[in-house]
Motif scaffolding. Structure first.
Motif, PDB file in Angstrom:
ATOM      1  N   GLU A 216       0.827  -1.206   0.000  1.00 28.74           N
ATOM      2  CA  GLU A 216       0.000   0.000   0.000  1.00 28.74           C
ATOM      3  C   GLU A 216       0.864   1.260   0.000  1.00 28.74           C
ATOM      4  O   GLU A 216       0.599   2.207  -0.745  1.00 28.74           O
ATOM      5  CB  GLU A 216      -0.914   0.010   1.224  1.00 28.74           C
ATOM      6  CG  GLU A 216      -2.049  -0.989   1.175  1.00 28.74           C
ATOM      7  CD  GLU A 216      -2.883  -0.947   2.436  1.00 28.74           C
ATOM      8  OE1 GLU A 216      -4.036  -1.406   2.403  1.00 28.74           O
ATOM      9  OE2 GLU A 216      -2.381  -0.455   3.467  1.00 28.74           O
ATOM     10  N   LYS A 220       0.671   3.944  -2.984  1.00 26.09           N
ATOM     11  CA  LYS A 220      -0.365   4.851  -2.489  1.00 26.09           C
ATOM     12  C   LYS A 220      -0.744   5.923  -3.507  1.00 26.09           C
ATOM     13  O   LYS A 220      -1.926   6.242  -3.681  1.00 26.09           O
ATOM     14  CB  LYS A 220       0.100   5.492  -1.178  1.00 26.09           C
ATOM     15  CG  LYS A 220      -0.923   6.415  -0.548  1.00 26.09           C
ATOM     16  CD  LYS A 220      -0.526   6.808   0.865  1.00 26.09           C
ATOM     17  CE  LYS A 220      -0.675   5.650   1.824  1.00 26.09           C
ATOM     18  NZ  LYS A 220      -0.477   6.056   3.232  1.00 26.09           N
ATOM     19  N   ILE A 223      -3.225   4.493  -6.228  1.00 22.35           N
ATOM     20  CA  ILE A 223      -4.515   3.912  -5.856  1.00 22.35           C
ATOM     21  C   ILE A 223      -5.585   4.995  -5.920  1.00 22.35           C
ATOM     22  O   ILE A 223      -5.428   6.068  -5.343  1.00 22.35           O
ATOM     23  CB  ILE A 223      -4.448   3.294  -4.444  1.00 22.35           C
ATOM     24  CG1 ILE A 223      -3.435   2.140  -4.420  1.00 22.35           C
ATOM     25  CG2 ILE A 223      -5.824   2.799  -4.007  1.00 22.35           C
ATOM     26  CD1 ILE A 223      -3.163   1.597  -3.034  1.00 22.35           C
ATOM     27  N   TYR A 225      -9.336   4.104  -5.848  1.00 21.13           N
ATOM     28  CA  TYR A 225     -10.503   3.703  -5.073  1.00 21.13           C
ATOM     29  C   TYR A 225     -10.138   2.469  -4.245  1.00 21.13           C
ATOM     30  O   TYR A 225      -9.313   1.645  -4.660  1.00 21.13           O
ATOM     31  CB  TYR A 225     -11.689   3.338  -5.970  1.00 21.13           C
ATOM     32  CG  TYR A 225     -12.182   4.453  -6.864  1.00 21.13           C
ATOM     33  CD1 TYR A 225     -13.126   5.365  -6.401  1.00 21.13           C
ATOM     34  CD2 TYR A 225     -11.724   4.578  -8.172  1.00 21.13           C
ATOM     35  CE1 TYR A 225     -13.596   6.387  -7.226  1.00 21.13           C
ATOM     36  CE2 TYR A 225     -12.179   5.593  -8.996  1.00 21.13           C
ATOM     37  CZ  TYR A 225     -13.115   6.496  -8.518  1.00 21.13           C
ATOM     38  OH  TYR A 225     -13.566   7.502  -9.328  1.00 21.13           O
ATOM     39  N   ILE A 226     -10.791   2.336  -3.095  1.00 24.04           N
ATOM     40  CA  ILE A 226     -10.668   1.129  -2.284  1.00 24.04           C
ATOM     41  C   ILE A 226     -12.074   0.691  -1.893  1.00 24.04           C
ATOM     42  O   ILE A 226     -12.878   1.506  -1.420  1.00 24.04           O
ATOM     43  CB  ILE A 226      -9.832   1.362  -1.010  1.00 24.04           C
ATOM     44  CG1 ILE A 226      -8.391   1.736  -1.360  1.00 24.04           C
ATOM     45  CG2 ILE A 226      -9.848   0.114  -0.121  1.00 24.04           C
ATOM     46  CD1 ILE A 226      -7.543   2.083  -0.138  1.00 24.04           C
ATOM     47  N   GLY A 228     -13.851  -2.236   0.516  1.00 20.81           N
ATOM     48  CA  GLY A 228     -13.599  -3.261   1.517  1.00 20.81           C
ATOM     49  C   GLY A 228     -14.882  -3.949   1.936  1.00 20.81           C
ATOM     50  O   GLY A 228     -15.905  -3.291   2.160  1.00 20.81           O
ATOM     51  N   PHE A 246      -5.111   7.299   3.069  1.00 18.39           N
ATOM     52  CA  PHE A 246      -5.443   7.409   1.645  1.00 18.39           C
ATOM     53  C   PHE A 246      -6.378   8.594   1.384  1.00 18.39           C
ATOM     54  O   PHE A 246      -6.316   9.230   0.330  1.00 18.39           O
ATOM     55  CB  PHE A 246      -6.139   6.132   1.161  1.00 18.39           C
ATOM     56  CG  PHE A 246      -5.252   4.932   1.086  1.00 18.39           C
ATOM     57  CD1 PHE A 246      -4.446   4.714  -0.017  1.00 18.39           C
ATOM     58  CD2 PHE A 246      -5.216   4.011   2.115  1.00 18.39           C
ATOM     59  CE1 PHE A 246      -3.624   3.604  -0.095  1.00 18.39           C
ATOM     60  CE2 PHE A 246      -4.398   2.900   2.052  1.00 18.39           C
ATOM     61  CZ  PHE A 246      -3.602   2.699   0.946  1.00 18.39           C
ATOM     62  N   MET A 255     -13.186   5.766  -0.641  1.00 17.88           N
ATOM     63  CA  MET A 255     -13.076   4.493   0.065  1.00 17.88           C
ATOM     64  C   MET A 255     -14.477   4.081   0.510  1.00 17.88           C
ATOM     65  O   MET A 255     -15.191   4.861   1.144  1.00 17.88           O
ATOM     66  CB  MET A 255     -12.158   4.614   1.284  1.00 17.88           C
ATOM     67  CG  MET A 255     -12.061   3.329   2.117  1.00 17.88           C
ATOM     68  SD  MET A 255     -11.112   3.551   3.656  1.00 17.88           S
ATOM     69  CE  MET A 255      -9.468   3.815   2.995  1.00 17.88           C
ATOM     70  N   TRP A 331     -10.451  -6.891   0.134  1.00 23.00           N
ATOM     71  CA  TRP A 331     -10.130  -5.526  -0.272  1.00 23.00           C
ATOM     72  C   TRP A 331      -9.854  -5.477  -1.767  1.00 23.00           C
ATOM     73  O   TRP A 331      -9.145  -6.320  -2.300  1.00 23.00           O
ATOM     74  CB  TRP A 331      -8.897  -5.009   0.487  1.00 23.00           C
ATOM     75  CG  TRP A 331      -9.063  -5.065   1.970  1.00 23.00           C
ATOM     76  CD1 TRP A 331      -8.582  -6.007   2.826  1.00 23.00           C
ATOM     77  CD2 TRP A 331      -9.804  -4.141   2.772  1.00 23.00           C
ATOM     78  NE1 TRP A 331      -8.969  -5.734   4.109  1.00 23.00           N
ATOM     79  CE2 TRP A 331      -9.719  -4.590   4.109  1.00 23.00           C
ATOM     80  CE3 TRP A 331     -10.525  -2.975   2.493  1.00 23.00           C
ATOM     81  CZ2 TRP A 331     -10.336  -3.915   5.157  1.00 23.00           C
ATOM     82  CZ3 TRP A 331     -11.133  -2.307   3.541  1.00 23.00           C
ATOM     83  CH2 TRP A 331     -11.035  -2.773   4.856  1.00 23.00           C
ATOM     84  N   TYR A 333      -8.351  -2.844  -4.605  1.00 19.37           N
ATOM     85  CA  TYR A 333      -7.641  -1.595  -4.867  1.00 19.37           C
ATOM     86  C   TYR A 333      -7.753  -1.298  -6.366  1.00 19.37           C
ATOM     87  O   TYR A 333      -7.276  -2.078  -7.192  1.00 19.37           O
ATOM     88  CB  TYR A 333      -6.173  -1.707  -4.465  1.00 19.37           C
ATOM     89  CG  TYR A 333      -5.968  -1.939  -2.987  1.00 19.37           C
ATOM     90  CD1 TYR A 333      -5.696  -0.879  -2.127  1.00 19.37           C
ATOM     91  CD2 TYR A 333      -6.058  -3.218  -2.447  1.00 19.37           C
ATOM     92  CE1 TYR A 333      -5.513  -1.092  -0.771  1.00 19.37           C
ATOM     93  CE2 TYR A 333      -5.885  -3.439  -1.090  1.00 19.37           C
ATOM     94  CZ  TYR A 333      -5.611  -2.375  -0.259  1.00 19.37           C
ATOM     95  OH  TYR A 333      -5.434  -2.582   1.087  1.00 19.37           O
TER      96      TYR A 333
END
Length: 384
Positions: A216, A220, A223, A225-226, A228, A246, A255, A331, A333
């Motif tokens: 990550e 970083k 990235i 969008y995340i 979870g 983030f 996120m 998750w 990414y």
């Protein structure tokens, strides 16, 4: 007959370069050689087809001959290199030319004109071969190929092009990038790349929490969008352990986290609890986080979404199933390049006795999970 057959594609390229130099208003071969960083005698041999122009000179060539396109030139130079390894006979070179045409169909209009060349190649002198190349219009076809900008397919076109092979596309942007890479990739390297991918097909990496954290940190800035999916919301309530930094990356968009089980002994929503804990954390070190606090409210409002999955628990259970083994956290990414990188693990809040198991997913499982994710999450503020 000469000990080695001449390379007709190299001689055709030499003719094209000579014609282009003539159109430049009397520029001498010595001046061109100086621009390319070559000896004058060596460049004259290139124009005569007696020496090969190395791919390492491609950038200088397109800078010198400004109507040449870089990608087609690289393709031609690599084809010349490959054909030069089969100069024992015209028959061998013809077979190799057919293979190159199959690997790079864009070269077909050039190689399709070589029929007469193949017939005379074994016994032809340099001048006779040059006449055959000109008579069949090979130099004209090669000039057109070298000066035509490669077509870059759009996302919709590339998605349609890939559809028969990939049933669950990860993203149109990803396939656009794959298509552009393949268009610019020299055929010489294509087989090596495909072999490498094939060797990695069934291998998925084991990933520890520490390794994921390092990954990550290294990626970083890339990235965007995340997403979870977690079993226990407590895993994201610990703001000292879970990384929310983030949110304050300039290029990070959003996120989204969905949790399956109800939180234990919590007043208010999970979202409010996270926001409150983050605010207290940053205010405790105000000097360090002054920039974060200045935009804290707007950032968390725009970039952080947390939702209960109480009504879709069955779907979440399916998402958290990896090779028939229930896991706890999944998750995704979404990278700036269009790639989607998934990780799944069995980490639990407060568990320290056993090291968590974590892994990335293979391509097929990634595609399946993305389809399930759309069904379970619905509208999450962005499309994927």
């Amino acid at each position: 007959m000469a000990e080695k057959t001449r390379n007709p594609l190299a001689q055709a390229l030499g003719l094209v370069l000579q014609q282009m130099r003539d159109k430049m208003g009397g520029v001498s071969s010595s001046e061109i050689a100086a621009s390319l960083g070559l000896a004058a005698s060596h460049y004259r041999m290139i124009e005569a087809g007696s020496a090969l122009l190395q791919p390492a000179r491609a950038i200088k060539v397109v800078q010198t001959f400004d109507t040449l396109e870089f990608v087609p030139l690289c393709q031609v130079l690599v084809c010349i290199q490959i054909m030069d390894g089969a100069r024992s006979s015209a028959a061998d070179m013809r077979i190799l030319a057919d293979v190159l045409t199959e690997a790079n169909p864009g070269m077909a209009p050039v190689f399709d004109r070589f029929d007469e060349v193949w017939r005379v190649l074994d016994n032809a002198s340099t001048s006779e071969l040059g006449k055959a190349i000109a008579a069949d219009g090979i130099d004209d076809a090669l000039y057109e190929f070298l000066t035509t900008e490669p077509v870059t397919l759009g996302a919709d076109q590339m998605d349609h092009f890939m559809a028969p092979t990939y049933q669950h596309p990860l993203s149109e942007q990803l396939y656009s990038q794959i298509g552009n890479i393949l268009q610019g990739l020299a055929p010489f390297y294509l087989d090596t790349v495909l072999q490498l991918i094939d060797n990695l097909r069934d291998i998925t990496p084991r990933v520890t929490p520490e390794e994921l954290a390092r990954w990550e940190a290294a990626h970083k800035s890339r990235i965007r969008y995340i997403i979870g999916i977690v079993r226990k919301p407590e895993i994201i309530l610990d703001v000292e352990t879970f990384d929310y930094s983030f949110l304050w990356e300039d290029d990070f968009r959003r996120m989204f986290v969905m949790y399956r089980d109800d939180p234990q002994a919590l007043d208010g929503s999970v979202y409010d609890k996270i926001v409150g804990c983050l605010r207290r954390k940053y205010e405790a070190e105000r000097v360090r986080y002054e920039r974060v606090l200045a935009v804290f409210d707007s950032t968390v409002r725009e970039k952080l979404a947390v939702r209960s999955g109480r009504d879709v628990r069955e779907g979440i259970d399916g998402l958290l199933l990896h090779r028939d083994m229930p896991m706890n956290n999944l998750w995704f990414y979404f990278m700036a390049s269009g790639y989607v990188v998934p990780f799944i693990d069995d980490a639990q809040p407060g568990r320290t006795s056993v090291s968590p198991y974590g892994t990335s997913l293979d391509y097929d499982e990634t595609c399946q999970k993305l389809v399930q994710l759309r069904e379970v999450c619905g509208d999450i503020g962005f499309t994927f």
